[in-house]
Design a protein around this motif. Structure first.
Motif, PDB file in Angstrom:
ATOM      1  N   ILE A 286      -6.528  -4.708   0.179  1.00 62.51           N
ATOM      2  CA  ILE A 286      -5.635  -5.244   1.201  1.00 62.51           C
ATOM      3  C   ILE A 286      -4.183  -5.145   0.745  1.00 62.51           C
ATOM      4  O   ILE A 286      -3.313  -4.662   1.488  1.00 62.51           O
ATOM      5  CB  ILE A 286      -6.001  -6.714   1.520  1.00 62.51           C
ATOM      6  N   TYR A 287      -3.921  -5.570  -0.482  1.00 58.79           N
ATOM      7  CA  TYR A 287      -2.536  -5.557  -0.965  1.00 58.79           C
ATOM      8  C   TYR A 287      -2.058  -4.136  -1.268  1.00 58.79           C
ATOM      9  O   TYR A 287      -0.874  -3.837  -1.137  1.00 58.79           O
ATOM     10  CB  TYR A 287      -2.393  -6.444  -2.198  1.00 58.79           C
ATOM     11  N   SER A 288      -2.975  -3.263  -1.668  1.00 55.92           N
ATOM     12  CA  SER A 288      -2.580  -1.887  -1.979  1.00 55.92           C
ATOM     13  C   SER A 288      -2.186  -1.125  -0.722  1.00 55.92           C
ATOM     14  O   SER A 288      -1.224  -0.358  -0.716  1.00 55.92           O
ATOM     15  CB  SER A 288      -3.718  -1.154  -2.693  1.00 55.92           C
ATOM     16  N   PHE A 289      -2.934  -1.328   0.351  1.00 60.51           N
ATOM     17  CA  PHE A 289      -2.682  -0.573   1.572  1.00 60.51           C
ATOM     18  C   PHE A 289      -1.630  -1.222   2.472  1.00 60.51           C
ATOM     19  O   PHE A 289      -0.978  -0.536   3.253  1.00 60.51           O
ATOM     20  CB  PHE A 289      -3.990  -0.392   2.361  1.00 60.51           C
ATOM     21  N   ARG A 290      -1.452  -2.546   2.373  1.00 58.98           N
ATOM     22  CA  ARG A 290      -0.533  -3.230   3.274  1.00 58.98           C
ATOM     23  C   ARG A 290       0.791  -3.609   2.616  1.00 58.98           C
ATOM     24  O   ARG A 290       1.707  -4.057   3.295  1.00 58.98           O
ATOM     25  CB  ARG A 290      -1.206  -4.480   3.867  1.00 58.98           C
ATOM     26  N   ASN A 291       0.889  -3.468   1.298  1.00 51.90           N
ATOM     27  CA  ASN A 291       2.144  -3.760   0.607  1.00 51.90           C
ATOM     28  C   ASN A 291       2.771  -2.443   0.167  1.00 51.90           C
ATOM     29  O   ASN A 291       2.222  -1.738  -0.684  1.00 51.90           O
ATOM     30  CB  ASN A 291       1.886  -4.677  -0.588  1.00 51.90           C
ATOM     31  N   LYS A 292       3.920  -2.102   0.738  1.00 52.48           N
ATOM     32  CA  LYS A 292       4.527  -0.803   0.500  1.00 52.48           C
ATOM     33  C   LYS A 292       4.917  -0.613  -0.962  1.00 52.48           C
ATOM     34  O   LYS A 292       4.753   0.469  -1.525  1.00 52.48           O
ATOM     35  CB  LYS A 292       5.761  -0.634   1.392  1.00 52.48           C
ATOM     36  N   GLU A 293       5.437  -1.682  -1.596  1.00 52.63           N
ATOM     37  CA  GLU A 293       5.896  -1.561  -2.980  1.00 52.63           C
ATOM     38  C   GLU A 293       4.737  -1.277  -3.930  1.00 52.63           C
ATOM     39  O   GLU A 293       4.811  -0.384  -4.774  1.00 52.63           O
ATOM     40  CB  GLU A 293       6.640  -2.837  -3.411  1.00 52.63           C
ATOM     41  N   ILE A 294       3.646  -2.036  -3.781  1.00 51.23           N
ATOM     42  CA  ILE A 294       2.484  -1.819  -4.643  1.00 51.23           C
ATOM     43  C   ILE A 294       1.867  -0.457  -4.356  1.00 51.23           C
ATOM     44  O   ILE A 294       1.506   0.288  -5.283  1.00 51.23           O
ATOM     45  CB  ILE A 294       1.442  -2.945  -4.443  1.00 51.23           C
ATOM     46  N   LYS A 295       1.755  -0.105  -3.082  1.00 51.16           N
ATOM     47  CA  LYS A 295       1.176   1.185  -2.697  1.00 51.16           C
ATOM     48  C   LYS A 295       1.981   2.340  -3.278  1.00 51.16           C
ATOM     49  O   LYS A 295       1.405   3.280  -3.855  1.00 51.16           O
ATOM     50  CB  LYS A 295       1.128   1.289  -1.175  1.00 51.16           C
ATOM     51  N   SER A 296       3.296   2.286  -3.166  1.00 52.26           N
ATOM     52  CA  SER A 296       4.133   3.384  -3.670  1.00 52.26           C
ATOM     53  C   SER A 296       4.086   3.471  -5.189  1.00 52.26           C
ATOM     54  O   SER A 296       4.072   4.570  -5.755  1.00 52.26           O
ATOM     55  CB  SER A 296       5.576   3.198  -3.208  1.00 52.26           C
ATOM     56  N   ASN A 297       4.011   2.322  -5.877  1.00 52.66           N
ATOM     57  CA  ASN A 297       3.938   2.338  -7.342  1.00 52.66           C
ATOM     58  C   ASN A 297       2.590   2.865  -7.827  1.00 52.66           C
ATOM     59  O   ASN A 297       2.525   3.535  -8.862  1.00 52.66           O
ATOM     60  CB  ASN A 297       4.188   0.934  -7.898  1.00 52.66           C
ATOM     61  N   ILE A 298       1.524   2.572  -7.091  1.00 57.46           N
ATOM     62  CA  ILE A 298       0.216   3.126  -7.441  1.00 57.46           C
ATOM     63  C   ILE A 298       0.227   4.642  -7.266  1.00 57.46           C
ATOM     64  O   ILE A 298      -0.270   5.394  -8.114  1.00 57.46           O
ATOM     65  CB  ILE A 298      -0.894   2.485  -6.579  1.00 57.46           C
ATOM     66  N   GLN A 299       0.824   5.107  -6.171  1.00 57.66           N
ATOM     67  CA  GLN A 299       0.923   6.552  -5.929  1.00 57.66           C
ATOM     68  C   GLN A 299       1.742   7.239  -7.020  1.00 57.66           C
ATOM     69  O   GLN A 299       1.367   8.311  -7.502  1.00 57.66           O
ATOM     70  CB  GLN A 299       1.543   6.796  -4.557  1.00 57.66           C
ATOM     71  N   ARG A 300       2.849   6.607  -7.412  1.00 58.11           N
ATOM     72  CA  ARG A 300       3.675   7.189  -8.478  1.00 58.11           C
ATOM     73  C   ARG A 300       2.935   7.210  -9.801  1.00 58.11           C
ATOM     74  O   ARG A 300       3.067   8.156 -10.583  1.00 58.11           O
ATOM     75  CB  ARG A 300       4.981   6.398  -8.622  1.00 58.11           C
ATOM     76  N   LEU A 301       2.138   6.162 -10.051  1.00 60.80           N
ATOM     77  CA  LEU A 301       1.378   6.105 -11.300  1.00 60.80           C
ATOM     78  C   LEU A 301       0.400   7.261 -11.396  1.00 60.80           C
ATOM     79  O   LEU A 301       0.338   7.954 -12.419  1.00 60.80           O
ATOM     80  CB  LEU A 301       0.628   4.763 -11.390  1.00 60.80           C
ATOM     81  N   PHE A 302      -0.363   7.526 -10.331  1.00 58.75           N
ATOM     82  CA  PHE A 302      -1.347   8.603 -10.367  1.00 58.75           C
ATOM     83  C   PHE A 302      -0.682   9.973 -10.271  1.00 58.75           C
ATOM     84  O   PHE A 302      -1.169  10.944 -10.856  1.00 58.75           O
ATOM     85  CB  PHE A 302      -2.364   8.414  -9.242  1.00 58.75           C
ATOM     86  N   THR A 303       0.432  10.056  -9.540  1.00 51.56           N
ATOM     87  CA  THR A 303       1.160  11.320  -9.470  1.00 51.56           C
ATOM     88  C   THR A 303       1.713  11.696 -10.830  1.00 51.56           C
ATOM     89  O   THR A 303       1.653  12.852 -11.259  1.00 51.56           O
ATOM     90  CB  THR A 303       2.307  11.218  -8.450  1.00 51.56           C
ATOM     91  N   LYS A 304       2.227  10.697 -11.543  1.00 46.77           N
ATOM     92  CA  LYS A 304       2.769  10.928 -12.881  1.00 46.77           C
ATOM     93  C   LYS A 304       1.680  11.381 -13.839  1.00 46.77           C
ATOM     94  O   LYS A 304       1.848  12.313 -14.622  1.00 46.77           O
ATOM     95  CB  LYS A 304       3.435   9.648 -13.393  1.00 46.77           C
TER      96      LYS A 304
END
Length: 318
Positions: A286-304
């Motif tokens: 819920i927090y990963s998909f609905r919170n933009k900051e957490i979602k974007s940081n997770i994406q950056r983590l895996f992209t990195k």
């Protein structure tokens, strides 16, 4: 059998699952546990690793992830061992410990969700006061206070359980140890104390949360900006999803036996599994998909990480 008191040194968990459903139940519980571990550890890691997320709301979310980890870890592995390995015998001390931890994390989550609602209430209704009232120090003080309050409020139940007299049986009819099952075996009339405790740490916080969000909704309607309204209602919906998943099944599972309503094994297990096992898996989603900051940081983590792995593979090839 005569009505004599027996000294109980261990309990037997009578976790009844139909033979044709046993394999599916084990697989589902194992999957839920793995997803809970991965999701909550990922949320904690993202918040710890990113300094811009060291803000009150994200500290609440990180604390909720820690609580969810403890909740799923104290319940699911034992349930799996009972179902898969037939390890149904639990020493008295271990059973009381599991009861204490489950009770404590449930209280912590209930009160933490209340604090999160108050946080959003101040942010929306009193936005100018928010930075001075809600700080990181305030959050950590609140978390420590919640732990202390939770431990103090639970201790009477622990001492009371140790003094219970178990007649005829030491078999608990569910897949885990909790206060309701122990008292039901020993002296069912004492379940009224459980209902009183649930009203204090369950019903009352839930009512205050709903009042807070009603007040937030009224304040949001006065916001002239459409984007501002959408942001407020989106945040409220996220929190209310978490609140509903946690409160509704657990409140019913504790209040109904406390007021004398007899629940079948299947009904009780379903309520507790939904209330204790599903939220730790769903909250990170819920927090990963609905919170933009957490979602974007997770994406950056895996992209990195993906970029680093690609670079390492290129270096190895060359």
């Amino acid at each position: 059998m005569s009505n004599t008191t027996i000294t109980v040194t261990e309990f037997v968990l009578h976790c009844v699952i139909n033979a044709d459903q046993k394999s599916a139940t084990i697989s589902i519980l194992a999957l839920i546990y793995l997803l809970s571990l991965f999701g909550n550890l990922l949320v904690i890691a993202v918040i710890v690793m990113n300094s811009q997320l060291h803000a009150p709301m994200y500290l609440y979310i990180g604390t909720l992830a820690v609580i969810d980890l403890a909740n799923s870890s104290v319940l699911i592995p034992k349930m799996l061992s009972v179902l898969q390995l037939d390890s149904s015998v639990v020493p008295f001390g271990a059973c009381v410990l599991q009861m204490f931890v489950v009770f404590h994390v449930e209280e912590m989550e209930s009160l933490l969700l209340l604090f999160m609602a108050v946080d959003r209430y101040i942010a929306v209704v009193y936005p100018l006061r928010y930075p001075s009232v809600i700080t990181n120090k305030t959050v950590w003080t609140a978390v420590i206070a919640l732990n202390i309050f939770g431990i103090i409020s639970i201790m009477p139940y622990i001492f009371f359980t140790a003094e219970l007299s178990f007649c005829h049986s030491n078999i608990l009819k569910y897949c885990f140890c909790d206060y309701a099952t122990m008292v039901d075996v020993a002296y069912p009339k004492y379940l009224i104390f459980l209902a009183a405790g649930c009203i204090t740490t369950g019903i009352l916080p839930m009512v205050l949360i709903l009042i807070s969000y009603c007040r937030i909704a009224l304040a949001a309607l006065k916001i002239s900006s459409v984007e501002g309204k959408k942001k407020v209602f989106s945040t409220c919906l996220t929190h209310l999803l978490v609140v509903g998943l946690f409160y509704i099944p657990l409140t019913l599972s504790y209040i109904l036996p406390g007021v004398g309503v007899k629940l079948s094994t299947e009904s009780y297990n379903t309520m507790v599994i939904v209330g204790n096992v599903l939220p730790p898996m769903m909250n990170p989603l819920i927090y990963s998909f609905r919170n933009k900051e957490i979602k974007s940081n997770i994406q950056r983590l895996f992209t990195k990480k993906h970029a680093q792995n690609t670079q390492e593979n290129t270096w190895i090839i060359t």
